[in-house]
Design a protein around this motif. Structure first.
Motif, PDB file in Angstrom:
ATOM      1  N   TYR A  93       1.752  69.428  22.826  1.00  0.00           N
ATOM      2  CA  TYR A  93       2.054  70.341  21.712  1.00  0.00           C
ATOM      3  C   TYR A  93       0.843  70.713  20.920  1.00  0.00           C
ATOM      4  CZ  TYR A  93       6.460  68.347  20.706  1.00  0.00           C
ATOM      5  OH  TYR A  93       7.240  67.629  20.827  1.00  0.00           O
TER       6      TYR A  93
ATOM      7  N   ARG B 232       5.993  73.271  23.948  1.00  0.00           N
ATOM      8  CA  ARG B 232       7.289  73.549  23.422  1.00  0.00           C
ATOM      9  C   ARG B 232       8.634  72.634  23.065  1.00  0.00           C
ATOM     10  NH1 ARG B 232       3.272  76.105  21.470  1.00  0.00           N
ATOM     11  NH2 ARG B 232       3.292  78.688  21.148  1.00  0.00           N
ATOM     12  N   CYS B 233       9.168  73.235  22.235  1.00  0.00           N
ATOM     13  CA  CYS B 233      10.521  71.966  22.198  1.00  0.00           C
ATOM     14  C   CYS B 233      11.851  73.351  22.649  1.00  0.00           C
ATOM     15  CB  CYS B 233      11.293  71.834  20.827  1.00  0.00           C
ATOM     16  SG  CYS B 233       9.405  70.957  19.744  1.00  0.00           S
TER      17      CYS B 233
ATOM     18  N   CYS C  66      13.109  68.268  20.316  1.00  0.00           N
ATOM     19  CA  CYS C  66      11.687  68.074  20.931  1.00  0.00           C
ATOM     20  C   CYS C  66      11.373  66.109  21.900  1.00  0.00           C
ATOM     21  CB  CYS C  66      10.941  68.207  19.770  1.00  0.00           C
ATOM     22  SG  CYS C  66      10.596  69.796  18.879  1.00  0.00           S
TER      23      CYS C  66
ATOM     24  N   HIS D  20       8.273  76.359  18.859  1.00  0.00           N
ATOM     25  CA  HIS D  20       7.563  76.002  18.304  1.00  0.00           C
ATOM     26  C   HIS D  20       7.781  74.329  16.871  1.00  0.00           C
ATOM     27  CE1 HIS D  20       3.586  74.395  15.763  1.00  0.00           C
ATOM     28  NE2 HIS D  20       3.489  74.963  16.394  1.00  0.00           N
ATOM     29  N   PRO D  21       7.041  73.574  17.766  1.00  0.00           N
ATOM     30  CA  PRO D  21       7.896  71.895  17.012  1.00  0.00           C
ATOM     31  C   PRO D  21       7.628  71.747  15.635  1.00  0.00           C
ATOM     32  CG  PRO D  21       5.373  71.638  17.884  1.00  0.00           C
ATOM     33  CD  PRO D  21       5.992  73.046  18.908  1.00  0.00           C
ATOM     34  N   TYR D  22       6.596  72.810  14.701  1.00  0.00           N
ATOM     35  CA  TYR D  22       6.188  72.621  13.462  1.00  0.00           C
ATOM     36  C   TYR D  22       6.493  74.001  12.943  1.00  0.00           C
ATOM     37  CZ  TYR D  22       4.045  68.705  14.934  1.00  0.00           C
ATOM     38  OH  TYR D  22       3.775  67.907  15.567  1.00  0.00           O
ATOM     39  N   LYS D  23       7.225  74.717  13.407  1.00  0.00           N
ATOM     40  CA  LYS D  23       7.847  75.908  12.870  1.00  0.00           C
ATOM     41  C   LYS D  23       8.990  76.667  13.845  1.00  0.00           C
ATOM     42  CE  LYS D  23       2.872  77.686  12.503  1.00  0.00           C
ATOM     43  NZ  LYS D  23       1.698  77.245  12.692  1.00  0.00           N
ATOM     44  N   HIS D  24       9.840  78.008  12.848  1.00  0.00           N
ATOM     45  CA  HIS D  24      10.614  78.123  13.348  1.00  0.00           C
ATOM     46  C   HIS D  24      11.405  79.301  14.563  1.00  0.00           C
ATOM     47  CE1 HIS D  24      13.038  75.510  10.798  1.00  0.00           C
ATOM     48  NE2 HIS D  24      11.595  75.519   9.603  1.00  0.00           N
TER      49      HIS D  24
END
Length: 157
Positions: free
Chosen positions: A81, A86-87, A110, A136-140
């Motif tokens: 990341y 990315r997931c 992910c 993104h793994p932490y955002k939408h």
């Protein structure tokens, strides 16, 4: 001797009957009026993919249906990341009999090099489509989407 020949003929007849009925049983769709495999569908640059199965059941009056979807979502991005990895993300849209598209299901996974199963059902569908993206793994925010792939259309039945 005659008994052995009679038993052999009966066994051959039973095997032939079984062979004739087996393809018909295998070809029957079960409870679904239509079913098919779909995919693989890829995100841009082939760093995520999804594939699966879709089945459609119509009511006895052919006025309403239920579409069942099963599948697997694959994260194919080997980057960490911190390096921009990315997931995998899949989303489905269905059009009702009014032909308006609505998002009916989405799933994020992910975990390179893994996959995740998913499944859902939706009622009264005239068409269904799928798109695979990365997220993104932490955002939408969703990015690097592939094209819409149409999985089902009621007009094609």
């Amino acid at each position: 001797m005659f008994k052995k020949i009679a038993i052999a003929l009966l066994a051959a007849a039973a095997t032939g009957t079984l062979a004739l009925t087996a393809p018909a049983a295998a070809a029957s769709p079960g409870p679904y009026d239509q079913s098919d495999q779909w995919g693989p569908v890829h995100a841009r640059h082939h760093l995520a993919k999804a594939k699966g199965w879709v089945g459609v059941e119509w009511d006895e009056h052919q006025e309403s249906n239920t579409v069942h979807v099963k599948g697997r979502l694959y994260d194919l991005d080997p980057r960490g990341y911190g390096q921009g990895g990315r997931c995998a993300y899949v989303k489905f849209q269905a059009a009702g009999f009014d032909h308006e598209w609505d998002e009916v299901y989405s799933r994020k996974h992910c975990g390179y090099p893994g996959s995740k199963k998913f499944g859902f059902s939706v009622d009264d569908v005239s068409a269904l489509r799928v798109k695979v993206c990365q997220v993104h793994p932490y955002k939408h925010w969703v990015s690097k989407c592939g094209h819409w792939d149409h999985l089902y259309a009621a007009e094609s039945e």
